[in-house]
Design a protein around this motif. Sequence first.
Motif, PDB file in Angstrom:
ATOM      1  N   LEU A  31       0.937  -1.264   0.061  1.00 23.10           N
ATOM      2  CA  LEU A  31      -0.141  -0.128  -0.048  1.00 23.10           C
ATOM      3  C   LEU A  31       0.825   1.314   0.108  1.00 23.10           C
ATOM      4  O   LEU A  31       1.603   1.574   1.042  1.00 23.10           O
ATOM      5  N   ARG A  32       0.644   2.045  -1.023  1.00 24.23           N
ATOM      6  CA  ARG A  32       1.487   3.364  -1.087  1.00 24.23           C
ATOM      7  C   ARG A  32       0.936   4.363  -0.257  1.00 24.23           C
ATOM      8  O   ARG A  32       0.238   5.402  -0.966  1.00 24.23           O
ATOM      9  N   ILE A  33       1.246   4.596   0.787  1.00 21.32           N
ATOM     10  CA  ILE A  33       0.928   5.504   1.974  1.00 21.32           C
ATOM     11  C   ILE A  33       2.239   6.282   2.616  1.00 21.32           C
ATOM     12  O   ILE A  33       1.865   6.983   3.488  1.00 21.32           O
ATOM     13  N   PHE A  34       3.155   6.183   2.039  1.00 18.67           N
ATOM     14  CA  PHE A  34       4.439   6.813   2.459  1.00 18.67           C
ATOM     15  C   PHE A  34       4.712   7.787   1.499  1.00 18.67           C
ATOM     16  O   PHE A  34       4.676   7.483   0.194  1.00 18.67           O
ATOM     17  N   SER A  35       5.105   9.110   2.041  1.00 19.57           N
ATOM     18  CA  SER A  35       5.708  10.156   0.843  1.00 19.57           C
ATOM     19  C   SER A  35       6.847  10.088   0.430  1.00 19.57           C
ATOM     20  O   SER A  35       8.007   9.528   0.832  1.00 19.57           O
ATOM     21  N   ASP A  36       7.137  10.221  -0.959  1.00 18.79           N
ATOM     22  CA  ASP A  36       8.445  10.287  -1.857  1.00 18.79           C
ATOM     23  C   ASP A  36       8.823  11.699  -1.806  1.00 18.79           C
ATOM     24  O   ASP A  36       8.521  12.585  -0.719  1.00 18.79           O
ATOM     25  N   ALA A  37       9.876  11.882  -2.575  1.00 17.96           N
ATOM     26  CA  ALA A  37      10.658  13.254  -2.567  1.00 17.96           C
ATOM     27  C   ALA A  37       9.713  14.440  -2.860  1.00 17.96           C
ATOM     28  O   ALA A  37      10.012  15.418  -2.648  1.00 17.96           O
ATOM     29  N   SER A  38       8.531  14.208  -3.483  1.00 16.78           N
ATOM     30  CA  SER A  38       7.505  15.243  -3.682  1.00 16.78           C
ATOM     31  C   SER A  38       6.587  15.467  -2.750  1.00 16.78           C
ATOM     32  O   SER A  38       5.442  15.936  -3.269  1.00 16.78           O
ATOM     33  N   ALA A  39       6.484  14.783  -1.739  1.00 20.98           N
ATOM     34  CA  ALA A  39       5.703  14.758  -0.726  1.00 20.98           C
ATOM     35  C   ALA A  39       4.193  14.200  -1.102  1.00 20.98           C
ATOM     36  O   ALA A  39       3.250  14.426  -0.531  1.00 20.98           O
ATOM     37  N   LYS A  40       4.247  13.487  -2.089  1.00 22.60           N
ATOM     38  CA  LYS A  40       3.183  12.582  -2.436  1.00 22.60           C
ATOM     39  C   LYS A  40       3.119  11.135  -2.153  1.00 22.60           C
ATOM     40  O   LYS A  40       4.234  10.442  -1.907  1.00 22.60           O
ATOM     41  N   MET A  41       1.908  10.711  -1.669  1.00 22.57           N
ATOM     42  CA  MET A  41       2.038   8.941  -1.137  1.00 22.57           C
ATOM     43  C   MET A  41       2.047   8.316  -2.379  1.00 22.57           C
ATOM     44  O   MET A  41       1.137   7.806  -3.210  1.00 22.57           O
ATOM     45  N   ASN A  42       3.261   7.831  -2.560  1.00 23.65           N
ATOM     46  CA  ASN A  42       3.839   7.034  -3.641  1.00 23.65           C
ATOM     47  C   ASN A  42       4.596   5.888  -3.372  1.00 23.65           C
ATOM     48  O   ASN A  42       4.888   4.870  -4.129  1.00 23.65           O
ATOM     49  N   LEU A  43       5.051   5.886  -2.060  1.00 21.67           N
ATOM     50  CA  LEU A  43       6.036   4.689  -1.439  1.00 21.67           C
ATOM     51  C   LEU A  43       5.226   3.800  -0.674  1.00 21.67           C
ATOM     52  O   LEU A  43       4.386   4.178   0.212  1.00 21.67           O
ATOM     53  N   SER A  44       5.717   2.644  -0.515  1.00 18.91           N
ATOM     54  CA  SER A  44       4.871   1.407   0.409  1.00 18.91           C
ATOM     55  C   SER A  44       5.891   1.312   1.482  1.00 18.91           C
ATOM     56  O   SER A  44       6.967   1.891   1.489  1.00 18.91           O
ATOM     57  N   LEU A  45       5.345   0.492   2.456  1.00 19.64           N
ATOM     58  CA  LEU A  45       6.135   0.043   3.475  1.00 19.64           C
ATOM     59  C   LEU A  45       7.580  -0.664   3.197  1.00 19.64           C
ATOM     60  O   LEU A  45       8.610  -0.500   3.770  1.00 19.64           O
ATOM     61  N   GLN A  46       7.502  -1.669   1.924  1.00 22.38           N
ATOM     62  CA  GLN A  46       8.559  -2.143   1.541  1.00 22.38           C
ATOM     63  C   GLN A  46       9.476  -1.017   0.801  1.00 22.38           C
ATOM     64  O   GLN A  46      10.788  -1.225   1.277  1.00 22.38           O
ATOM     65  N   ASP A  47       8.999  -0.197   0.413  1.00 25.61           N
ATOM     66  CA  ASP A  47       9.785   0.815  -0.312  1.00 25.61           C
ATOM     67  C   ASP A  47      10.785   1.707   0.739  1.00 25.61           C
ATOM     68  O   ASP A  47      11.822   2.060   0.561  1.00 25.61           O
ATOM     69  N   VAL A  48      10.012   1.884   1.964  1.00 24.59           N
ATOM     70  CA  VAL A  48      10.603   2.782   2.628  1.00 24.59           C
ATOM     71  C   VAL A  48      11.376   2.053   3.856  1.00 24.59           C
ATOM     72  O   VAL A  48      12.231   2.669   4.729  1.00 24.59           O
ATOM     73  N   GLY A  49      11.410   0.736   3.820  1.00 22.45           N
ATOM     74  CA  GLY A  49      11.849  -0.282   4.643  1.00 22.45           C
ATOM     75  C   GLY A  49      11.341  -0.054   6.214  1.00 22.45           C
ATOM     76  O   GLY A  49      12.256  -0.130   7.156  1.00 22.45           O
ATOM     77  N   GLY A  50      10.246   0.613   6.405  1.00 22.51           N
ATOM     78  CA  GLY A  50       9.776   0.600   7.596  1.00 22.51           C
ATOM     79  C   GLY A  50       9.142  -0.701   8.440  1.00 22.51           C
ATOM     80  O   GLY A  50       9.357  -1.708   7.826  1.00 22.51           O
ATOM     81  N   GLY A  51       8.924  -0.320   9.909  1.00 26.44           N
ATOM     82  CA  GLY A  51       8.447  -1.587  10.556  1.00 26.44           C
ATOM     83  C   GLY A  51       7.079  -1.735  10.543  1.00 26.44           C
ATOM     84  O   GLY A  51       6.305  -1.000  10.038  1.00 26.44           O
ATOM     85  N   LEU A  52       6.717  -2.840  10.942  1.00 26.84           N
ATOM     86  CA  LEU A  52       5.020  -3.394  10.958  1.00 26.84           C
ATOM     87  C   LEU A  52       4.874  -3.830  12.156  1.00 26.84           C
ATOM     88  O   LEU A  52       5.462  -5.018  12.570  1.00 26.84           O
ATOM     89  N   LEU A  53       4.018  -3.289  13.096  1.00 29.00           N
ATOM     90  CA  LEU A  53       3.332  -3.994  14.445  1.00 29.00           C
ATOM     91  C   LEU A  53       2.155  -4.450  14.232  1.00 29.00           C
ATOM     92  O   LEU A  53       1.220  -3.652  13.860  1.00 29.00           O
ATOM     93  N   ILE A  54       1.942  -5.625  14.221  1.00 32.21           N
ATOM     94  CA  ILE A  54       0.544  -6.203  14.194  1.00 32.21           C
ATOM     95  C   ILE A  54      -0.070  -6.459  15.361  1.00 32.21           C
ATOM     96  O   ILE A  54       0.588  -7.460  16.062  1.00 32.21           O
ATOM     97  N   VAL A  55      -0.976  -6.166  15.670  1.00 27.31           N
ATOM     98  CA  VAL A  55      -2.128  -6.159  16.987  1.00 27.31           C
ATOM     99  C   VAL A  55      -3.270  -7.065  16.797  1.00 27.31           C
ATOM    100  O   VAL A  55      -3.924  -6.221  15.950  1.00 27.31           O
ATOM    101  N   SER A  56      -3.473  -8.020  17.485  1.00 30.72           N
ATOM    102  CA  SER A  56      -5.210  -8.466  17.354  1.00 30.72           C
ATOM    103  C   SER A  56      -5.895  -7.554  18.003  1.00 30.72           C
ATOM    104  O   SER A  56      -5.603  -7.044  18.951  1.00 30.72           O
ATOM    105  N   GLN A  57      -7.119  -7.350  17.447  1.00 30.13           N
ATOM    106  CA  GLN A  57      -8.053  -6.388  17.986  1.00 30.13           C
ATOM    107  C   GLN A  57      -9.357  -6.769  17.509  1.00 30.13           C
ATOM    108  O   GLN A  57      -9.991  -6.495  16.585  1.00 30.13           O
TER     109      GLN A  57
END
Length: 146
Positions: free
Chosen positions: A52-78
């Motif tokens: 899902l492309r919800i991270f900002s690119d260099a132009s401040a547009k939501m064009n990058l995915s979690l994998q693109d930015v190398g971010g963490g994923l915290l999964i919590v059951s609810q």
Amino acid sequence: MIAILQRVRHAKVEVAGQVIGAIGPGLLMLICAEPGDSEVQAEKMIHKVLKLRIFSDASAKMNLSLQDVGGGLLIVSQFTLAADCSGGNRPSFTGAARPEAGQRLYDHCLSYARGLHPEVAGGEFGADMQLSLLNDGPVTIPLRIN
């Protein structure tokens, strides 16, 4: 399968005062299995979340995915994501999968995500958990996979 995604600067989950999962920048994923869900829905959900492309690119547009930015994923059951408040003042949770199925699918989500992404943390199914997060944006996105 229902999920709420929050783009975060950091997030952690605690049980009995002990941190059991934490990430820096990335996504907090609150997840609820519904009756009839299977590993197929769980895997579709993880693929969607990672791409899902919800991270900002260099132009401040939501064009990058979690994998693109190398971010963490915290999964919590609810299970409360399946709340039905239409019948009165006390929510019904019959829209959530039975605990045995919910735990199996939650564990599968964690395992599957860990096989696809380098930084995945989790909560503890069925535990009384406390979450701390700094929402980034704020960006909060509901997802449902049938």
